[in-house]
Structure formats: C-alpha cells, structure tokens
Design an enzyme around this catalytic site. Structure first.
Site, PDB file in Angstrom:
ATOM      1  N   SER A  15      36.726  44.189  43.935  1.00  0.00           N
ATOM      2  CA  SER A  15      35.694  44.676  43.252  1.00  0.00           C
ATOM      3  C   SER A  15      35.447  46.119  43.840  1.00  0.00           C
ATOM      4  O   SER A  15      34.992  47.351  42.937  1.00  0.00           O
ATOM      5  CB  SER A  15      34.339  44.208  43.112  1.00  0.00           C
ATOM      6  OG  SER A  15      33.787  43.946  44.293  1.00  0.00           O
ATOM      7  N   HIS A  62      36.969  41.235  37.156  1.00  0.00           N
ATOM      8  CA  HIS A  62      37.232  42.569  36.752  1.00  0.00           C
ATOM      9  C   HIS A  62      38.525  42.692  36.051  1.00  0.00           C
ATOM     10  O   HIS A  62      38.705  43.787  35.614  1.00  0.00           O
ATOM     11  CB  HIS A  62      37.125  43.305  38.114  1.00  0.00           C
ATOM     12  CG  HIS A  62      36.076  43.320  38.697  1.00  0.00           C
ATOM     13  ND1 HIS A  62      34.767  44.431  38.296  1.00  0.00           N
ATOM     14  CD2 HIS A  62      35.378  42.690  39.865  1.00  0.00           C
ATOM     15  CE1 HIS A  62      33.781  44.209  39.053  1.00  0.00           C
ATOM     16  NE2 HIS A  62      33.909  43.293  39.972  1.00  0.00           N
ATOM     17  N   LYS A  78      30.897  42.161  32.518  1.00  0.00           N
ATOM     18  CA  LYS A  78      31.558  43.550  32.679  1.00  0.00           C
ATOM     19  C   LYS A  78      32.448  43.849  31.303  1.00  0.00           C
ATOM     20  O   LYS A  78      31.653  44.462  30.653  1.00  0.00           O
ATOM     21  CB  LYS A  78      32.761  43.161  33.821  1.00  0.00           C
ATOM     22  CG  LYS A  78      31.923  42.838  35.080  1.00  0.00           C
ATOM     23  CD  LYS A  78      32.769  42.426  36.267  1.00  0.00           C
ATOM     24  CE  LYS A  78      31.970  42.490  37.509  1.00  0.00           C
ATOM     25  NZ  LYS A  78      30.951  41.452  37.559  1.00  0.00           N
TER      26      LYS A  78
END
Length: 382
Positions: free
Chosen positions: A174, A202, A234
C-alpha cells in the site's frame, strides 16, 4: 505520577497525525476553511463510493434497517450475505468466501485462527499493519524476510521446519505500490509444504483487464494452498472485507475466527452496495477507465523520480519529513490533496507523497497535478 492526561509521551509537531474535517463531493474534498481540493490520496480507485447505482443499492436496503443488530452467529445472516459470498467466490475463482467486518478484522482474525504457538509464519517486512498484528497475536513463531526477497524467504523456510507453516504477504503493497511475486511465493509454498496468505486489498478491482486482482492475473486463483483476503473499502467504494479459499478452510474459519464470531455483522445496506459494485466491476467500464488514467499519469511523470509501480498507487520518495510536508503544502496551494506519508507508517528516512489514481479523475485533473508536481520540484521541494 501519570494519569490519563499525561500517559502518552508528547509527539513532535511534525509527527502528529491530524484528522481534518472535510466533506467529500465526488473526487473533491471540501475543507472547513473553504478550500476545495482534488483528492489524489484515497483508495476509491473506481469512483464507486459515490456512484449513483451503488448509492441507490444502499438506500434501498436502508429502507428496512440501519444496523444488522447482532453478530452473524447470534441472529443469522441476511440472505444477501450468502448471495454476495457466492458471487465473490465465483468471480474471484475460489470455492468459498467469508464476509468479515473490515480488512483489519479479517487479517487479524484469519492469522489467529490459522496459527498457534507451535506454528511458523513467514512474512514480508512491508506487510500491512493488520497482517503484522495478526501474526503477532497468533502466538506463532514469526520470521520476517526483506521486502520481496525470495532468496531470503527460501533460506528461512529451510532453517525453520515445522508441521504447520504459512507465508503471508500483501498483494499490492500500500505504501510502495509494487506487487508480490505471486508465482514465486506459491512455488515456495508448494516446495516447502506451506500455506500462502495474500492480502489483495489494493489489487482487487484494479489489476488485470477484468479487475479480478493479482492471483487471477497470474492464473493461480483457487489454488488449494492459497488463501486470499479482499476488501470492499477500496475499489468497491464501500466497507467490509472478505476471505477466499477452499470450502473446508472457509468452513473452519466460520467455527474459529473470533473477529467474525464476536463482531456485529455488516449492515445489509453495505452488503447491497457491495453487490451493486461487483456488478459494475464485472462490466469493466470503470476498470478500463482507471487503466487509461494510470497510463496518462505515468506518461507525464517520467524523470520525476517516482518509485517503480505499475499500480494505481504512485509514490514519490522525498526522504525527510519536513521536505515531504512542504511539498504536500505546495500541492495543496495548487488545489491538490496529496498528504505526506511519514514514519511510523513508512520506515525512517523514507517520507513520501503517496499519489493514488482513480477512474473518477478527469484528464484535466491529472494533467494539472503533473504540472503542479513539476512546479514544486523546480522550487526545490522535491
């Protein structure tokens, strides 16, 4: 004598974390002082958190209830939860899926359920805090290898034999934006008879033409040694998380994962929003738009010293805290929200700007940020 007022040592001003009050309007942040900044710091990679259809899905469920009222095991699941688990497993290419309250709860509870004091965990040094804390709380012997160092990991696996072992890694890291070497990790897991746990928070919704993430991109989704964690917070634009794996493993977690058993279940509105988001991701329009915007940004930052990354996370290493803060402030003056990331989130001496791209960014906004970055560097902030 210490009391609740002086229990913690005071932090230097440049290390204090701040929680500014701001309202989101699409891709913009509206601050209390009246400024409107274009947000290049969030994880809403596909812009789905404000998508009309996703919001409509949540509103429809809110007509019946706000909260779920209890844990999943106390009063049962809404049928939407089972339907979404089945859809996620099918989309990601795994046998089974378990919904959990958040990515933090998923990783902490998963590693505690999988490992105990007689077991061994081998973890990348740059893993997310949730994986670090989960490994520590499990009581297993923890061995950390240098970031992406497959040779060191192989050596650790040889030196520390045990009946039950697992390799644990982020998929997309990240703060650096780089990716785990999934084929190499899985090859080591097979050669040394271990599990592989990958947190693809992610990568899910962003990597691959279909957005199915890193393990699908490498053709290993559903492998019997592989357990994957994903999130709705996300690319899905919502809240909550999920764990994917073989059916037997997921059933075992239903009986053992304390952070699911003893937590209030996700509200149905969150589940409905996630189901709508999944349908949009499967259509692919937002995924392809993200890839176009990422390509545009990368084409414009050549020679600026960005860390190598082909993901939506594009970090610019600055080094000193003060310099990173100064550059962040200059970008804010130009109308862009790009906060400085400093220790302890990243190692000492590696403060950076973490720029994230979204399908919601316009060409003009991306070009404007590139121009502002070049101007800030000309003034000596970078």
């Amino acid at each position: 004598m210490p009391d609740a007022r002086n229990w913690f040592e005071p932090l230097p001003e440049y290390r204090r974390r701040r929680f500014p009050a701001c309202r989101r309007e699409g891709i913009e942040l509206c601050l209390e002082d009246g400024r409107r900044l274009i947000n290049f710091a969030g994880n809403d990679y596909l812009g789905l958190s404000t998508h009309e259809a996703v919001c409509m899905g949540a509103r429809g469920a809110l007509g019946e209830a706000v909260g779920s009222g209890a844990s999943r095991l106390v009063s049962g699941d809404d049928p939407l939860m089972h339907r979404l688990e089945a859809k996620l497993a099918r989309w990601k290419g795994f046998e089974s899926c378990l919904l959990v309250g958040s990515g933090m709860l998923a990783n902490i509870g998963l590693l505690q359920a999988l490992a105990g004091r007689h077991d061994h965990i081998f973890a990348d040094r740059l893993n997310h805090a949730s994986l670090v804390d989960g490994a520590r709380l499990s009581g297993a012997s923890l061995h950390r290898f240098h970031h992406l160092d497959m040779a060191q990991l192989a050596g650790l696996l040889v030196r520390h034999p045990a009946e039950r072992r697992m390799i644990v890694s982020d998929g997309v890291f990240s703060m650096d934006g780089d990716c785990a070497n999934i084929p190499a990790l899985l090859a080591l897991a097979e050669a040394h008879d271990t599990l592989l746990v990958v947190d693809d928070a992610h990568g899910t919704g962003t990597l691959g033409r279909d957005g199915r993430g890193l393990t699908a991109l490498h053709g290993v989704a559903g492998h019997p040694r592989l357990i994957e964690v994903g999130t709705f917070g996300k690319a899905f634009g919502g809240y909550g998380a999920f764990i994917l794996g073989p059916a037997e493993l997921i059933d075992g977690l239903r009986q053992r994962q304390r952070t699911m058993i003893y937590s209030t279940a996700l509200p149905v509105a969150v589940i409905a929003a996630a189901e709508t988001a999944l349908a949009l991701i499967e259509r692919g329009e937002q995924v392809q738009q993200l890839h176009r915007q990422l390509a545009r940004f990368r084409a414009g930052i050549g020679g600026l010293g960005f860390m190598p990354s082909e993901t939506a996370i594009q970090p610019l290493l600055i080094g000193e805290d003060a310099a990173a803060l100064a550059m962040s402030a200059r970008l804010a003056e130009a109308g862009f929200f790009v906060p400085a990331i400093r220790p302890p989130t990243v190692p000492e001496g590696t403060s950076r700007l973490r720029i994230t791209l979204s399908a919601a960014h316009t060409d003009e906004q991306i070009d404007g940020l590139i121009a502002a970055l070049k101007s800030a560097m000309e003034h000596g902030d970078g």
